[in-house]
Design a protein around this motif. Structure first.
Motif, mmCIF file in Angstrom:
data_model
loop_
_atom_site.group_PDB
_atom_site.id
_atom_site.type_symbol
_atom_site.label_atom_id
_atom_site.label_comp_id
_atom_site.label_asym_id
_atom_site.label_seq_id
_atom_site.Cartn_x
_atom_site.Cartn_y
_atom_site.Cartn_z
ATOM 1 N N LEU A 3 6.456 9.450 10.368
ATOM 2 C CA LEU A 3 6.679 10.557 9.436
ATOM 3 C C LEU A 3 8.029 11.200 9.741
ATOM 4 N N THR A 4 8.740 11.594 8.696
ATOM 5 C CA THR A 4 10.016 12.293 8.934
ATOM 6 C C THR A 4 9.747 13.586 9.718
ATOM 7 N N THR A 5 8.572 14.169 9.490
ATOM 8 C CA THR A 5 8.252 15.435 10.177
ATOM 9 C C THR A 5 7.930 15.250 11.659
ATOM 10 N N GLU A 49 3.555 13.006 19.149
ATOM 11 C CA GLU A 49 2.727 14.170 18.811
ATOM 12 C C GLU A 49 2.769 14.485 17.308
ATOM 13 N N GLY A 50 1.598 14.717 16.736
ATOM 14 C CA GLY A 50 1.497 15.088 15.323
ATOM 15 C C GLY A 50 1.359 13.904 14.391
ATOM 16 N N ASP A 51 1.505 12.706 14.917
ATOM 17 C CA ASP A 51 1.526 11.496 14.084
ATOM 18 C C ASP A 51 0.322 10.617 14.416
ATOM 19 N N LEU A 52 -0.408 10.208 13.365
ATOM 20 C CA LEU A 52 -1.641 9.447 13.591
ATOM 21 C C LEU A 52 -1.512 7.975 13.187
ATOM 22 N N HIS A 53 -0.323 7.557 12.789
ATOM 23 C CA HIS A 53 -0.126 6.158 12.367
ATOM 24 C C HIS A 53 -0.031 5.261 13.602
ATOM 25 N N ASP A 54 -0.913 4.267 13.698
ATOM 26 C CA ASP A 54 -0.854 3.464 14.929
ATOM 27 C C ASP A 54 -0.755 1.958 14.720
ATOM 28 N N ILE A 55 -0.666 1.502 13.468
ATOM 29 C CA ILE A 55 -0.646 0.049 13.276
ATOM 30 C C ILE A 55 0.654 -0.552 13.812
ATOM 31 N N GLY A 56 1.782 0.063 13.463
ATOM 32 C CA GLY A 56 3.075 -0.417 13.964
ATOM 33 C C GLY A 56 3.143 -0.306 15.478
ATOM 34 N N LYS A 57 2.660 0.827 15.998
ATOM 35 C CA LYS A 57 2.652 1.019 17.463
ATOM 36 C C LYS A 57 1.804 -0.053 18.134
ATOM 37 N N GLY A 96 9.960 2.918 14.150
ATOM 38 C CA GLY A 96 9.049 3.438 13.130
ATOM 39 C C GLY A 96 9.829 3.523 11.826
ATOM 40 N N ALA A 97 9.115 3.413 10.696
ATOM 41 C CA ALA A 97 9.778 3.256 9.401
ATOM 42 C C ALA A 97 10.923 4.243 9.113
ATOM 43 N N PRO A 98 10.781 5.555 9.396
ATOM 44 C CA PRO A 98 11.883 6.459 9.022
ATOM 45 C C PRO A 98 13.000 6.538 10.073
ATOM 46 N N ILE A 102 0.845 -1.202 0.000
ATOM 47 C CA ILE A 102 0.000 0.000 0.000
ATOM 48 C C ILE A 102 0.884 1.257 0.000
ATOM 49 N N GLY A 103 1.915 1.238 0.844
ATOM 50 C CA GLY A 103 2.824 2.397 0.937
ATOM 51 C C GLY A 103 3.502 2.674 -0.387
ATOM 52 N N GLU A 104 3.902 1.590 -1.069
ATOM 53 C CA GLU A 104 4.577 1.776 -2.370
ATOM 54 C C GLU A 104 3.621 2.345 -3.414
ATOM 55 N N LEU A 122 8.495 4.857 21.880
ATOM 56 C CA LEU A 122 8.021 5.935 21.012
ATOM 57 C C LEU A 122 8.011 5.482 19.562
ATOM 58 N N SER A 123 6.882 5.702 18.897
ATOM 59 C CA SER A 123 6.761 5.324 17.491
ATOM 60 C C SER A 123 6.505 6.570 16.644
ATOM 61 N N ALA A 124 7.206 6.676 15.508
ATOM 62 C CA ALA A 124 6.968 7.784 14.557
ATOM 63 C C ALA A 124 7.071 7.238 13.148
ATOM 64 N N ASP A 145 11.709 -3.518 14.230
ATOM 65 C CA ASP A 145 10.386 -4.146 14.237
ATOM 66 C C ASP A 145 9.878 -4.374 15.663
ATOM 67 N N ALA A 146 8.611 -4.803 15.726
ATOM 68 C CA ALA A 146 7.946 -4.914 17.022
ATOM 69 C C ALA A 146 8.546 -6.028 17.882
ATOM 70 N N ALA A 147 8.911 -7.135 17.242
ATOM 71 C CA ALA A 147 9.479 -8.243 18.015
ATOM 72 C C ALA A 147 10.812 -7.814 18.633
#
Ligand code: B1M
Length: 211
Positions: A150-152, A97-105, A179-181, A48-50, A146-148, A198-200
């Motif tokens: 977005l680069t921002t 803060e500022g980040d709404l991605h929560d699947i990885g978290k 987090g990915a970045p 999906i990301g790609e 802490l999970s992020a 990764d989570a593990a």
């Protein structure tokens, strides 16, 4: 097509009901839950990301895929990390803060719980003040995760670490970031105690800090 490939395709196309049915079916057939998670669901989000990067899909499609993945995760959760039920410590985990991605978290929360921690989940858009409040209120909290995505929003991780130091509780906890970045060198640069891709790995690191 294998069950896991079908799950991957159903998550990608955002078919939540079908994902639930397929995950239940795969589990009943004895497919390994970690294979369903990594090859089926996480693989789908990578695709999906790609597609998003190539402008082939847009935010609404990302949202429905995320919703489908969450539904599948609800089914999978009881089958992952079930063996540890005795608490080995407390961890507070959130998307910054500022980040709404929560699947990885959410995966990190699942794995860290599976490793035996009691987890306080701050959800998404978690402010430095919220982390400080939880750590100050509960000296049993030994891990801050802490999970992020977005680069921002990566700099918000440093703001949380700084806020813990200003509140005088930085030494009470180990801070794990991911987090990915996020990279290992970024983690070192901002003064985190650990990084996992990764989570593990996050769960293993958390365990190593309280051992
Ligand atoms: Co967004 N998004 N998104 N998004 N999104 C990304 C992250 C992006 C890479 C897509 C892309 O361009 N290819 C891109 C970020 C670019 C960048 O900054 N580098 C992006 C963008 C740009 C945006 C918006 C700005 C889009 C817009 O509005 N124009 C916007 C920002 C909103 C905000 O947060 N303020 C946005 C919104 C969204 C949705 C809301 C639609 C949705 C999120 C829904 C939700 O989470 N509830 C969404 C999604 C789904 C994605 C992608 C497609 C998938 C993310 C995901 O769930 N991956 C993502 C592309 C991608 O990542 N390939 C993308 C699966 C998940 C299991 O992986 O979260 O990486 P991940 O977690 C991994 C590891 O990173 C690690 O463990 C997990 C695996 O075990 N990990 C940790 C995570 N946290 C950890 C913490 C640790 C240790 C490990 O220790 C504590």
């Amino acid at each position: 097509m294998s069950k896991v490939q079908e799950i991957c395709q159903a998550v990608e196309s955002g078919k939540a009901k079908l994902v639930v049915e397929l995950v239940e079916g795969a589990l009943a057939e004895g497919v390994n839950p970690m294979e369903i998670l990594n090859d089926g669901m996480v693989g789908a989000m990578t695709n999906i990301g790609e597609k998003f990067r190539r402008n082939e899909i847009f935010v609404p499609e990302m949202l429905v895929a995320a919703r489908a993945m969450k539904k599948g995760l609800e089914i999978l959760k009881p089958h992952i990390g079930e063996e540890n039920r005795v608490s080995i410590g407390k961890a507070v985990i959130g998307t910054v803060e500022g980040d709404l991605h929560d699947i990885g978290k959410n995966l990190v929360v699942m794995m860290v719980e599976g490793a035996g921690f009691e987890v306080i989940d701050l959800g998404v858009d978690a402010t430095p003040a919220k982390f400080v409040e939880v750590v100050k209120a509960d000296p049993e909290v030994k891990i801050v995760g802490l999970s992020a995505l977005l680069t921002t929003t990566m700099p918000a991780m440093k703001r949380i670490i700084d806020a813990l130091a200003e509140a005088g509780v930085r030494d009470q906890v180990k801070v794990l970031v991911g987090g990915a970045p996020v990279t290992d060198s970024y983690a070192k640069e901002i003064g985190a105690d650990g990084y996992s891709e990764d989570a593990a790995g996050a769960a293993d690191l958390a365990k190593s800090f309280v051992a």
